[in-house]
Design a protein around this motif. Sequence first.
Motif, PDB file in Angstrom:
ATOM      1  N   GLN A 162       0.365  -1.221  -0.224  1.00  0.00           N
ATOM      2  CA  GLN A 162       0.142   0.065   0.094  1.00  0.00           C
ATOM      3  C   GLN A 162       0.856   1.254   0.060  1.00  0.00           C
ATOM      4  OE1 GLN A 162      -2.369   0.334   2.901  1.00  0.00           O
ATOM      5  NE2 GLN A 162      -3.657   1.916   2.788  1.00  0.00           N
ATOM      6  N   LEU A 163       1.851   1.211   0.620  1.00  0.00           N
ATOM      7  CA  LEU A 163       3.116   2.932   0.767  1.00  0.00           C
ATOM      8  C   LEU A 163       3.430   2.787  -0.872  1.00  0.00           C
ATOM      9  CD1 LEU A 163       4.474   1.726   4.795  1.00  0.00           C
ATOM     10  CD2 LEU A 163       2.304   3.775   3.540  1.00  0.00           C
ATOM     11  N   GLU A 164       4.042   1.318  -1.229  1.00  0.00           N
ATOM     12  CA  GLU A 164       4.912   1.474  -2.548  1.00  0.00           C
ATOM     13  C   GLU A 164       4.008   0.564  -3.355  1.00  0.00           C
ATOM     14  OE1 GLU A 164       7.382   3.280  -2.336  1.00  0.00           O
ATOM     15  OE2 GLU A 164       7.524   3.799  -0.460  1.00  0.00           O
TER      16      GLU A 164
ATOM     17  N   ASN B  88      14.640   1.407 -10.765  1.00  0.00           N
ATOM     18  CA  ASN B  88      15.388   2.554 -10.563  1.00  0.00           C
ATOM     19  C   ASN B  88      16.149   2.738  -9.090  1.00  0.00           C
ATOM     20  OD1 ASN B  88      17.583   4.990  -9.742  1.00  0.00           O
ATOM     21  ND2 ASN B  88      15.738   6.608 -10.739  1.00  0.00           N
ATOM     22  N   ARG B  89      17.478   2.183  -8.776  1.00  0.00           N
ATOM     23  CA  ARG B  89      17.551   1.618  -7.047  1.00  0.00           C
ATOM     24  C   ARG B  89      17.691   3.222  -6.503  1.00  0.00           C
ATOM     25  NH1 ARG B  89      19.206  -2.181  -4.205  1.00  0.00           N
ATOM     26  NH2 ARG B  89      20.978  -1.795  -4.391  1.00  0.00           N
ATOM     27  N   PHE B  90      17.591   3.968  -6.513  1.00  0.00           N
ATOM     28  CA  PHE B  90      17.402   5.779  -5.741  1.00  0.00           C
ATOM     29  C   PHE B  90      16.095   6.116  -5.811  1.00  0.00           C
ATOM     30  CE2 PHE B  90      21.276   6.282  -8.992  1.00  0.00           C
ATOM     31  CZ  PHE B  90      22.179   7.012  -8.136  1.00  0.00           C
ATOM     32  N   ASN B  91      14.865   4.561  -5.935  1.00  0.00           N
ATOM     33  CA  ASN B  91      13.527   4.674  -5.794  1.00  0.00           C
ATOM     34  C   ASN B  91      13.476   4.001  -4.617  1.00  0.00           C
ATOM     35  OD1 ASN B  91      13.221   7.764  -7.027  1.00  0.00           O
ATOM     36  ND2 ASN B  91      12.776   5.930  -8.597  1.00  0.00           N
TER      37      ASN B  91
ATOM     38  N   THR C  87      12.536   4.079   5.695  1.00  0.00           N
ATOM     39  CA  THR C  87      13.952   4.554   5.623  1.00  0.00           C
ATOM     40  C   THR C  87      14.191   4.802   3.490  1.00  0.00           C
ATOM     41  OG1 THR C  87      15.006   3.726   7.092  1.00  0.00           O
ATOM     42  CG2 THR C  87      16.689   4.850   5.395  1.00  0.00           C
ATOM     43  N   THR C  88      14.266   5.880   2.880  1.00  0.00           N
ATOM     44  CA  THR C  88      14.444   6.316   1.749  1.00  0.00           C
ATOM     45  C   THR C  88      16.336   6.297   1.634  1.00  0.00           C
ATOM     46  OG1 THR C  88      14.175   8.466   1.687  1.00  0.00           O
ATOM     47  CG2 THR C  88      11.933   7.321   1.552  1.00  0.00           C
ATOM     48  N   TYR C  89      16.614   6.567  -0.057  1.00  0.00           N
ATOM     49  CA  TYR C  89      17.644   6.727  -0.683  1.00  0.00           C
ATOM     50  C   TYR C  89      18.006   8.019   0.371  1.00  0.00           C
ATOM     51  CZ  TYR C  89      21.971   8.058  -2.950  1.00  0.00           C
ATOM     52  OH  TYR C  89      22.681   8.257  -3.556  1.00  0.00           O
ATOM     53  N   ASP C  90      17.034   9.237   0.083  1.00  0.00           N
ATOM     54  CA  ASP C  90      17.851  10.628   0.993  1.00  0.00           C
ATOM     55  C   ASP C  90      17.596  10.509   2.533  1.00  0.00           C
ATOM     56  OD1 ASP C  90      17.321  11.347  -1.751  1.00  0.00           O
ATOM     57  OD2 ASP C  90      15.687  12.081  -1.952  1.00  0.00           O
ATOM     58  N   ASP C  91      17.423   9.520   3.310  1.00  0.00           N
ATOM     59  CA  ASP C  91      17.375   9.298   4.616  1.00  0.00           C
ATOM     60  C   ASP C  91      18.631   8.647   4.800  1.00  0.00           C
ATOM     61  OD1 ASP C  91      14.855  10.311   4.774  1.00  0.00           O
ATOM     62  OD2 ASP C  91      13.719   8.559   4.531  1.00  0.00           O
ATOM     63  N   LYS C  92      19.359   8.502   3.738  1.00  0.00           N
ATOM     64  CA  LYS C  92      20.387   8.370   4.684  1.00  0.00           C
ATOM     65  C   LYS C  92      21.454   9.209   4.415  1.00  0.00           C
ATOM     66  CE  LYS C  92      19.480   4.002   1.847  1.00  0.00           C
ATOM     67  NZ  LYS C  92      19.286   2.950   2.945  1.00  0.00           N
ATOM     68  N   ASN C  93      23.052   9.063   5.334  1.00  0.00           N
ATOM     69  CA  ASN C  93      23.835   9.698   5.263  1.00  0.00           C
ATOM     70  C   ASN C  93      25.146   9.956   4.150  1.00  0.00           C
ATOM     71  OD1 ASN C  93      25.788   8.065   5.494  1.00  0.00           O
ATOM     72  ND2 ASN C  93      24.936   7.475   8.459  1.00  0.00           N
ATOM     73  N   ASN C  94      25.976  10.619   3.575  1.00  0.00           N
ATOM     74  CA  ASN C  94      26.767  10.038   1.887  1.00  0.00           C
ATOM     75  C   ASN C  94      26.881   9.022   2.394  1.00  0.00           C
ATOM     76  OD1 ASN C  94      25.813  12.825   1.594  1.00  0.00           O
ATOM     77  ND2 ASN C  94      27.406  14.035   2.574  1.00  0.00           N
TER      78      ASN C  94
END
Length: 389
Positions: free
Chosen positions: A271-273, A301-304, A321-328
């Motif tokens: 439902q979320l994805e 796309n792995r970034f999603n 946790t999404t890709y943007d939530d991770k540290n560098n």
Amino acid sequence: MTFKNFIKKVHLWLGLSSGLIVIILGITGCLYAFEEELRPIVHDYYYVDQVKSQKLPISRLLEIAQEKNKKINPNQILSGCRTISDDKRTVIIWFFEELDKDAVWYWNRYQSTYFYMDPYTGNIEEIEDYNFEFFVFIRMLHQTLCLNSTIGDPIVGTATIIFIISLITGLVLWWPKNKQAAKQRFWFRWKNTTQWKRKNYDLHNIMGFYMMIFALILALTGLVWAFECYDKGVQWLFNGGKTYEREKIVSDTSQYNQNNPADKIYAATKQLEPNAKSYYLFLPKADDSLAVFQTFVRYENRFNDVSMQFDRYTAKPLKITTYDDKNNGEKFRFINYDLHVGSILGFPGKVLAFFASLVCASLPVTGFLIWWGRNNKKKKTPSKEKTVK
């Protein structure tokens, strides 16, 4: 000894010492580059015989697989399952058992069994011994030479470091003195009379030059799996010299519920994805009451991609946790595999990785032939002079 002669010696002996392992890594890298595309082609049990309107609940498929596996592998633990959005694909459920962590060969270290099941009928299409599946064997040969990781990782990692130094010393030797010499080193200038030794020399130098950057990317990203200190060091570097501790998420044991939450968690994940390519469910260990139920959502796309953690008793979402939530550092580590196999650029990137691996495998061969040819030249027999009496 001049500087260039010293570099020649270094290049030669490093190449000879690591050549066999580099050949193995290059050939297996070629075979594994298109693993994702080839698996459904070579394994017919990846697909169901007939698509129907209604699928069985995940919990029911897990029960069927557990009942069957208890009879053949009673010591194995149910570890997870994967569903694919394509309605024609089977559901994959796997079990795991650690055998001997100190065993020399990887297949003696652990055992894993994969069930491929029809999601509509619950029929088991195939029971696969994961350790000896072709692409798994190729990956383990590539990663550890089929040895225990504590043995194989340092061997492969050391050979990879030697290969990196060989690439750098090779570039030093390749570098032309002037423009006229450069013309001979950027492309093949073969004629009908060109001997095989010259062709072999050009293959080694010219192909090595053009593939050097890609070969370095393959080698540097591969070292992440070989040495834990390198892995942590790269993440530390990308984080600007900072070290982040992972947040530990635990289940609330006060909300204990005997009902299997797999169906509820799977439904919540979908439902979320809803547009994901596939869904992974990683089941918590039965003897760890605090362990959470984890899911992983895979996109084209792995970034999603998204990872989720749920309370194992209530199916309540605890962390997404999404890709943007991770540290560098975590971001780089997340895409390291895609960089290594070229999939970060899609199918063209995999083709590029394939040819780069092929050239890497050829360099020790062509280099050895150059060395062998120079040390086994046919000595010209001097012509007998006629004596005049």
